[in-house]
Design a protein around this motif. Structure first.
Motif, PDB file in Angstrom:
ATOM      1  N   HIS A 168       0.816  -1.215   0.000  1.00 23.53           N
ATOM      2  CA  HIS A 168       0.000   0.000   0.000  1.00 23.53           C
ATOM      3  C   HIS A 168       0.850   1.265   0.000  1.00 23.53           C
ATOM      4  O   HIS A 168       0.453   2.281  -0.576  1.00 23.53           O
ATOM      5  CB  HIS A 168      -0.979  -0.044   1.176  1.00 23.53           C
ATOM      6  CG  HIS A 168      -2.042  -1.091   1.001  1.00 23.53           C
ATOM      7  ND1 HIS A 168      -1.863  -2.391   1.411  1.00 23.53           N
ATOM      8  CD2 HIS A 168      -3.260  -1.033   0.420  1.00 23.53           C
ATOM      9  CE1 HIS A 168      -2.949  -3.095   1.108  1.00 23.53           C
ATOM     10  NE2 HIS A 168      -3.814  -2.299   0.503  1.00 23.53           N
ATOM     11  N   ASP A 169       2.041   1.207   0.595  1.00 23.95           N
ATOM     12  CA  ASP A 169       2.947   2.348   0.494  1.00 23.95           C
ATOM     13  C   ASP A 169       3.402   2.558  -0.949  1.00 23.95           C
ATOM     14  O   ASP A 169       3.713   3.695  -1.356  1.00 23.95           O
ATOM     15  CB  ASP A 169       4.185   2.131   1.382  1.00 23.95           C
ATOM     16  CG  ASP A 169       3.881   2.366   2.855  1.00 23.95           C
ATOM     17  OD1 ASP A 169       2.859   3.014   3.170  1.00 23.95           O
ATOM     18  OD2 ASP A 169       4.673   1.907   3.700  1.00 23.95           O
ATOM     19  N   ALA A 170       3.473   1.476  -1.713  1.00 23.02           N
ATOM     20  CA  ALA A 170       4.000   1.544  -3.074  1.00 23.02           C
ATOM     21  C   ALA A 170       2.951   1.878  -4.121  1.00 23.02           C
ATOM     22  O   ALA A 170       3.298   2.073  -5.291  1.00 23.02           O
ATOM     23  CB  ALA A 170       4.650   0.209  -3.441  1.00 23.02           C
ATOM     24  N   LEU A 171       1.684   1.981  -3.759  1.00 24.47           N
ATOM     25  CA  LEU A 171       0.626   2.193  -4.751  1.00 24.47           C
ATOM     26  C   LEU A 171       0.897   3.385  -5.682  1.00 24.47           C
ATOM     27  O   LEU A 171       0.665   3.286  -6.893  1.00 24.47           O
ATOM     28  CB  LEU A 171      -0.734   2.352  -4.056  1.00 24.47           C
ATOM     29  CG  LEU A 171      -1.364   1.059  -3.534  1.00 24.47           C
ATOM     30  CD1 LEU A 171      -2.657   1.372  -2.779  1.00 24.47           C
ATOM     31  CD2 LEU A 171      -1.645   0.083  -4.677  1.00 24.47           C
ATOM     32  N   SER A 177       3.755   2.212 -13.197  1.00 27.66           N
ATOM     33  CA  SER A 177       4.369   1.054 -13.858  1.00 27.66           C
ATOM     34  C   SER A 177       3.537   0.587 -15.041  1.00 27.66           C
ATOM     35  O   SER A 177       2.353   0.905 -15.170  1.00 27.66           O
ATOM     36  CB  SER A 177       4.542  -0.087 -12.857  1.00 27.66           C
ATOM     37  OG  SER A 177       3.278  -0.618 -12.480  1.00 27.66           O
ATOM     38  N   GLN A 178       4.188  -0.204 -15.885  1.00 30.42           N
ATOM     39  CA  GLN A 178       3.512  -0.828 -17.013  1.00 30.42           C
ATOM     40  C   GLN A 178       3.210  -2.301 -16.747  1.00 30.42           C
ATOM     41  O   GLN A 178       2.322  -2.877 -17.367  1.00 30.42           O
ATOM     42  CB  GLN A 178       4.367  -0.695 -18.272  1.00 30.42           C
ATOM     43  CG  GLN A 178       4.604   0.741 -18.702  1.00 30.42           C
ATOM     44  CD  GLN A 178       5.562   0.860 -19.867  1.00 30.42           C
ATOM     45  OE1 GLN A 178       5.930  -0.143 -20.487  1.00 30.42           O
ATOM     46  NE2 GLN A 178       5.992   2.069 -20.172  1.00 30.42           N
ATOM     47  N   SER A 179       3.975  -2.908 -15.843  1.00 34.01           N
ATOM     48  CA  SER A 179       3.731  -4.312 -15.499  1.00 34.01           C
ATOM     49  C   SER A 179       4.102  -4.542 -14.038  1.00 34.01           C
ATOM     50  O   SER A 179       5.039  -3.922 -13.525  1.00 34.01           O
ATOM     51  CB  SER A 179       4.531  -5.257 -16.404  1.00 34.01           C
ATOM     52  OG  SER A 179       5.916  -5.119 -16.173  1.00 34.01           O
ATOM     53  N   LEU A 180       3.363  -5.417 -13.401  1.00 29.35           N
ATOM     54  CA  LEU A 180       3.616  -5.771 -12.005  1.00 29.35           C
ATOM     55  C   LEU A 180       3.594  -7.282 -11.868  1.00 29.35           C
ATOM     56  O   LEU A 180       2.599  -7.937 -12.206  1.00 29.35           O
ATOM     57  CB  LEU A 180       2.559  -5.152 -11.087  1.00 29.35           C
ATOM     58  CG  LEU A 180       2.576  -5.611  -9.622  1.00 29.35           C
ATOM     59  CD1 LEU A 180       3.886  -5.211  -8.948  1.00 29.35           C
ATOM     60  CD2 LEU A 180       1.388  -5.045  -8.852  1.00 29.35           C
ATOM     61  N   ASP A 181       4.695  -7.825 -11.368  1.00 28.00           N
ATOM     62  CA  ASP A 181       4.772  -9.254 -11.075  1.00 28.00           C
ATOM     63  C   ASP A 181       4.675  -9.451  -9.564  1.00 28.00           C
ATOM     64  O   ASP A 181       5.471  -8.876  -8.808  1.00 28.00           O
ATOM     65  CB  ASP A 181       6.098  -9.843 -11.561  1.00 28.00           C
ATOM     66  CG  ASP A 181       6.211  -9.849 -13.072  1.00 28.00           C
ATOM     67  OD1 ASP A 181       5.156  -9.811 -13.743  1.00 28.00           O
ATOM     68  OD2 ASP A 181       7.342  -9.881 -13.585  1.00 28.00           O
ATOM     69  N   ILE A 182       3.716 -10.238  -9.133  1.00 24.90           N
ATOM     70  CA  ILE A 182       3.595 -10.598  -7.722  1.00 24.90           C
ATOM     71  C   ILE A 182       4.389 -11.880  -7.522  1.00 24.90           C
ATOM     72  O   ILE A 182       3.995 -12.955  -8.000  1.00 24.90           O
ATOM     73  CB  ILE A 182       2.128 -10.806  -7.310  1.00 24.90           C
ATOM     74  CG1 ILE A 182       1.314  -9.540  -7.588  1.00 24.90           C
ATOM     75  CG2 ILE A 182       2.048 -11.177  -5.830  1.00 24.90           C
ATOM     76  CD1 ILE A 182      -0.174  -9.721  -7.358  1.00 24.90           C
ATOM     77  N   VAL A 183       5.517 -11.776  -6.851  1.00 20.32           N
ATOM     78  CA  VAL A 183       6.438 -12.905  -6.708  1.00 20.32           C
ATOM     79  C   VAL A 183       6.257 -13.517  -5.320  1.00 20.32           C
ATOM     80  O   VAL A 183       6.427 -12.844  -4.295  1.00 20.32           O
ATOM     81  CB  VAL A 183       7.898 -12.457  -6.892  1.00 20.32           C
ATOM     82  CG1 VAL A 183       8.834 -13.654  -6.806  1.00 20.32           C
ATOM     83  CG2 VAL A 183       8.063 -11.741  -8.232  1.00 20.32           C
ATOM     84  N   HIS A 203      -7.860  -6.814  -5.588  1.00 13.15           N
ATOM     85  CA  HIS A 203      -7.696  -5.533  -4.897  1.00 13.15           C
ATOM     86  C   HIS A 203      -6.911  -4.548  -5.758  1.00 13.15           C
ATOM     87  O   HIS A 203      -7.285  -3.367  -5.873  1.00 13.15           O
ATOM     88  CB  HIS A 203      -6.992  -5.759  -3.558  1.00 13.15           C
ATOM     89  CG  HIS A 203      -6.653  -4.512  -2.823  1.00 13.15           C
ATOM     90  ND1 HIS A 203      -7.605  -3.648  -2.327  1.00 13.15           N
ATOM     91  CD2 HIS A 203      -5.457  -3.954  -2.508  1.00 13.15           C
ATOM     92  CE1 HIS A 203      -7.017  -2.616  -1.733  1.00 13.15           C
ATOM     93  NE2 HIS A 203      -5.707  -2.779  -1.835  1.00 13.15           N
ATOM     94  N   LEU A 204      -5.834  -5.016  -6.371  1.00 15.60           N
ATOM     95  CA  LEU A 204      -5.025  -4.149  -7.222  1.00 15.60           C
ATOM     96  C   LEU A 204      -5.808  -3.683  -8.446  1.00 15.60           C
ATOM     97  O   LEU A 204      -5.665  -2.536  -8.883  1.00 15.60           O
ATOM     98  CB  LEU A 204      -3.756  -4.883  -7.660  1.00 15.60           C
ATOM     99  CG  LEU A 204      -2.704  -5.089  -6.569  1.00 15.60           C
ATOM    100  CD1 LEU A 204      -1.634  -6.080  -7.041  1.00 15.60           C
ATOM    101  CD2 LEU A 204      -2.055  -3.766  -6.191  1.00 15.60           C
ATOM    102  N   THR A 205      -6.645  -4.546  -8.999  1.00  8.68           N
ATOM    103  CA  THR A 205      -7.457  -4.177 -10.154  1.00  8.68           C
ATOM    104  C   THR A 205      -8.373  -3.008  -9.822  1.00  8.68           C
ATOM    105  O   THR A 205      -8.594  -2.118 -10.652  1.00  8.68           O
ATOM    106  CB  THR A 205      -8.280  -5.377 -10.644  1.00  8.68           C
ATOM    107  OG1 THR A 205      -7.401  -6.431 -11.047  1.00  8.68           O
ATOM    108  CG2 THR A 205      -9.159  -5.000 -11.828  1.00  8.68           C
TER     109      THR A 205
END
Length: 273
Positions: A168-171, A177-183, A203-205
């Protein structure tokens, strides 16, 4: 939303590149940029004779004053195009000085390798201590940082309080960004982890951020090492992660994801504690 950024500035070329990175980020987010240099107290190593202490202390004090002037000059030059920029100086404990100013900012930017003094007296880099103490998200920038692209972001997710806070700090940065990978590293129940990732993606959507889930499955290998190797493959411009779910000294002595990735990452790392 980022409206106040704070960057710690030293007199090195790494410090100059860090300011350039901060200036670029401030421009992209419309944030005010504050620069700070904290001059530590002169610490005379114990190898000198008592009769030499005053002389050496004077030399160290003069050197620290020159470094402060050089840091101020770097910030003045590099931040000259900022619409809103301010400069601050302080003396004493470096981490305490940064953390005090961080009370009034949205994000702190520090160098990966910055130290307050001799390793014997200050075993932890400044970034580690600031991340634990300041109560704000900390963006740790490697010495060779190039550009301010945040197109490809990796979120290291383990469902902990720290990773929730980091997300949430990084929102504001994730929206750039153009792409986000949840690792993730599946070391628990796979079905439960999959359901949690699905909820996270939903939630991110709702924030307008699309993501791709990337699950790492360690086969007899330490999960921290698996995560570190994956993040070091050069596929991302930014790593987001929670920091120090265990006490910092335990990670320093026994190893852990926070200590390992912060020390070795070739790209900026946003950490929250």
């Amino acid at each position: 939303m980022l409206r106040d950024l704070l960057v710690h500035v030293d007199s090195s070329e790494a410090g100059r590149r860090r300011v350039r990175f901060a200036v670029g980020l401030a421009a992209r987010t419309g944030a005010r940029l504050s620069g700070i240099h904290v001059a530590p107290s002169a610490e005379v190593p114990p190898l000198y004779k008592p009769s030499q202490v005053d002389e050496i202390a004077g030399q160290l004090t003069s050197r620290l004053a020159r470094e402060t002037s050089a840091a101020a000059a770097i910030f003045s030059t590099e931040a000259s195009q900022c619409a809103d920029a301010s400069w601050f100086e302080a003396q004493g404990d470096v981490v305490a000085g940064i953390c005090h100013k961080a009370k009034f900012t949205d994000m702190v930017i520090v160098g990966q390798d910055e130290r307050q003094g001799a390793v014997e007296r200050h075993p932890f880099p400044i970034a580690h201590a600031v991340a634990v103490r300041c109560g704000r998200p900390v963006l740790v920038v490697p010495a060779e940082v190039q550009g301010t692209s945040l197109a490809r972001v990796a979120l290291a997710w383990d469902g902990s309080r720290e990773s929730v806070r980091a997300l949430h700090d990084a929102l504001p940065l994730l929206r750039l960004s153009q792409s986000l990978d949840i690792v993730t590293v599946f070391a628990r129940d796979a079905d439960r982890d999959a359901n949690e990732i699905q909820s996270l993606q939903q939630h991110l959507t709702r924030h307008g951020i699309e993501s791709i889930a990337c699950a790492l499955r360690p086969l007899g290998t330490d999960e921290h090492e698996v995560l570190r190797r994956h993040l070091e493959q050069g596929l991302h411009d930014l790593v987001v992660m929670g920091a120090y779910s265990h006490p910092m000294w335990m990670e320093f002595v026994f190893g852990g994801a926070s200590e390992s990735i912060l020390m070795s990452s070739k790209v900026p790392v946003l950490v929250s504690h």
